[in-house]
Scaffold this active site. Structure first.
Site: not given
Length: 645
Positions: A170-171, A174, A253
């Site tokens: 997930h990070e 980004h 998100e």
């Protein structure tokens, strides 16, 4: 939506952020004028009307407010110029040694390294928020070269390996999408909006302790009233800041969650982490005083919001349902025993093993790859990467000999890795090259290089450049002087025989490019150019690629024309044999770095057409393309084995 579309969207969001910030500043200026007017009306004999008539007085108040907000934003952004490390340490993060023996930290490092190879990004610095028991994480920085990933101690102790991998994926999404750069800029801008509340709090505190300077009639009353008014105005800024963060962050998100599932091919990973956040008492809560400032960066909201529209993240239950439509609230997990989540992780290797090793072909020395593999790796849908990308990245790590992995992870040994990779393909002047290592870096470093050489020669060429990016986290910790000496050594080794192979150029150019990224503080963006403004640089780069990959001038000219006509269809230039190919590359790459992102995507497609015009993509062409992409800030994962010719 591919990488380039995501980057363009991130830039549009940044412009939107600036407009929202300016609107918030305007509202705050109006509110401060009103607060000061009420204060002066209450404490001046002449009353408010006389002052209200004075445009000059209100202009002064407005100017002071703008100076406070602008000055506070400038101050915060200047403090953040060093990138993700400053954010992570400001939140109480402790740097993690990539060569750590601690099982939990070793597991974390392995997961981050796997994601680095899978995404084609240099390994970021890793931090642990030791005092935080909630499950949370964030990525911060202006660009991949100054990025940092921070994970809470609660996440390390409560999450399984699959769940931790989902959070890290997930990070990394980004970072890939360009969200990270916008997040850190948001921190700087919104800090100025909060400055008014800080001043109001200070006046409110001091007003009760000493006599008001403005009013001689009421002891402390003026300070109280003005401080209270500014504090209220400041809270308007806080609310506006939260609204801005919520408006920019929420949809991202959901996209990052979906991308994490695509990367890991395991919805139970990130889904399980979100369920534990919802089910554990600590949740995602952070205790750090600065949690409000970084709330938009976090994996999950680090605090509670009494109005849902102010929350920077969607409700956890909504995020879980987006991943698992059959989810029921009673399925919430209640965690695992602290300290057991990472048990059994090997020191040097990932705990994951594929039953059918897709990198088994690396025992052979294939020197051609399918052209489609490269373009697909670059132009992949960021929200839906190829299904086996992470599996192949993990398998690639297993194909790297342990001594090389150890050197890549070691701050003390990483400087020996680059000369060893360089010398692994050297045959003509080995003795002279080793003498140069000894004279520039000393006998101790020479022994390290000689110890790595046998393993470096066994490393498949396709993994040499990915391994150099894997070593980047450790290299960032090396002191400035040692890094300068390393670059000096690499240049000297090239100059010994007066010629440079493609691999030597790529290895040295990537090393310098990554180091320049480290030193380029503040993430300053230069003006973006279109293709017409970079015509000469385009001609140079296509000429070099055509000349390197084709056996005759006729074939090279055809390859050149096939590719450059795609990027300059209305103004196709003639082909010329490059007389100084390394110089042409060095002159062209800084110019092409500032192309707009849409043109970069088209450029890479056209370069692949040139390189593969003869029906194959050689190892040298693949390495040259990878280096060009890195210098354009476009991540390239390793070529996938099933796409190999």
């Amino acid at each position: 939506m591919n990488f380039f579309e995501h980057q363009d969207r991130a830039r549009r969001n940044t412009r939107r952020l600036v407009l929202l910030f300016l609107l918030a500043v305007l509202l705050i200026v109006l509110a401060v004028n009103l607060a000061v007017g009420v204060f002066l009306f209450s404490f001046f004999e002449s009353g408010f009307q006389g002052l209200n008539a004075s445009v000059k007085a209100h202009g002064t108040v407005s100017l002071l407010t703008l100076l406070i907000i602008g000055g506070a934003s400038w101050y915060r952004m200047s403090r953040l110029r060093s990138g993700g490390d400053m954010v992570a340490t400001g939140m109480g993060g402790t740097w993690v040694d990539p060569d750590s023996d601690d099982p939990l930290l070793r597991r974390l490092c392995n997961v981050v390294e796997e994601m680095s190879i899978a995404s084609g990004l240099p390994t970021p610095h890793i931090y642990v928020l030791e005092s935080e028991k909630g499950i949370n994480a964030f990525a911060a920085g202006y660009m991949p070269e100054d990025a940092a990933v921070a994970v809470s101690r609660g996440a390390l102790e409560s999450l399984s390996r699959d769940e931790l991998q989902g959070v890290i994926a997930h990070e990394f999404t980004h970072i890939l999408n360009g969200d990270m750069r916008m997040n850190i800029r948001m921190m700087g801008l919104l800090y100025g909006i909060l400055a008014i509340s800080v001043i109001g709090r200070g006046l409110l505190y001091s007003g009760g302790r000493r006599r008001s300077v403005i009013s001689s009639r009421k002891e402390g009353g003026g300070g109280h009233i003005l401080g209270l008014a500014l504090l209220l105005v400041g809270y308007i800024g806080v609310i506006l800041g939260r609204l801005i963060k919520a408006g920019v962050s929420r949809q991202r998100e959901f996209l990052a969650d979906a991308s994490a599932v695509q990367f890991t091919r395991n919805p139970d990973g990130i889904g399980g982490a979100l369920k534990k956040i919802a089910g554990l008492s600590a949740g995602s809560h952070l205790k750090a005083a600065d949690r409000e400032e970084v709330s938009h960066m976090l994996f999950a909201s680090g605090q509670s919001f009494w109005i849902s529209m102010l929350a920077t993240h969607p409700p956890v239950e909504e995020r879980i349902k987006a991943i698992d439509p059959l989810f029921r609230p009673e399925e919430m997990k209640v965690g695992v025993a602290p300290g057991t989540a990472g048990a059994g992780e090997g020191r040097g290797r990932s705990a994951f093993r594929s039953s059918d090793d897709p990198w088994a072909f690396l025992t052979g020395k294939r020197e051609t790859v399918a052209a489609s593999s490269f373009s697909e790796a670059v132009l992949q849908d960021v929200e839906a990467p190829p299904p086996d990308r992470l599996t192949h990245a993990v398998s690639a790590m297993t194909a790297i000999p342990d001594p090389l992995l150890h050197a890549a992870r070691s701050v003390k040994g990483v400087s020996a890795l680059f000369p060893a990779l360089f010398l692994a393909r050297e045959r003509d002047m080995m003795a002279e090259q080793l003498e140069k290592v000894a004279s520039v870096m000393g006998e101790a470093r020479l022994r390290q290089v000689e110890g790595l050489l046998p393993q470096a020669r066994k490393l498949h060429p396709l993994l040499s450049l990915p391994l150099s990016d894997l070593a980047f986290s450790s290299l960032r910790q090396v002191d400035r002087e040692e890094k300068r000496i390393l670059v000096k050594l690499m240049d000297a080794m090239v100059m010994l025989d007066g010629k440079m192979t493609v691999f030597e150029y790529c290895l040295v150019r990537l090393l310098k490019h990554r180091m320049e990224g480290m030193e380029r503080t503040g993430g300053t963006e230069r003006k973006r150019y279109g293709r017409g403004q970079c015509r000469d640089a385009l001609v140079r780069i296509f000429s070099v690629l055509a000349w390197q990959g084709h056996e005759s001038e006729i074939l090279a000219r055809r390859a050149f024309m096939a590719g450059i006509s795609r990027i300059l269809p209305m103004d196709v230039p003639p082909y010329g044999v490059p007389l100084d190919w390394t110089g042409d590359m060095d002159r062209a790459l800084p110019v092409l770095e500032v192309l707009d992102m849409t043109t970069k995507g088209e450029l890479i497609q056209a370069l692949v057409i040139t390189a593969s015009h003869d029906g194959r993509l050689s190892l040298e062409e693949a390495e040259l393309l990878r280096t060009i992409c890195a210098c354009l800030h476009v991540p390239v994962p390793p070529v996938l084995p099933q796409l190999t010719a």
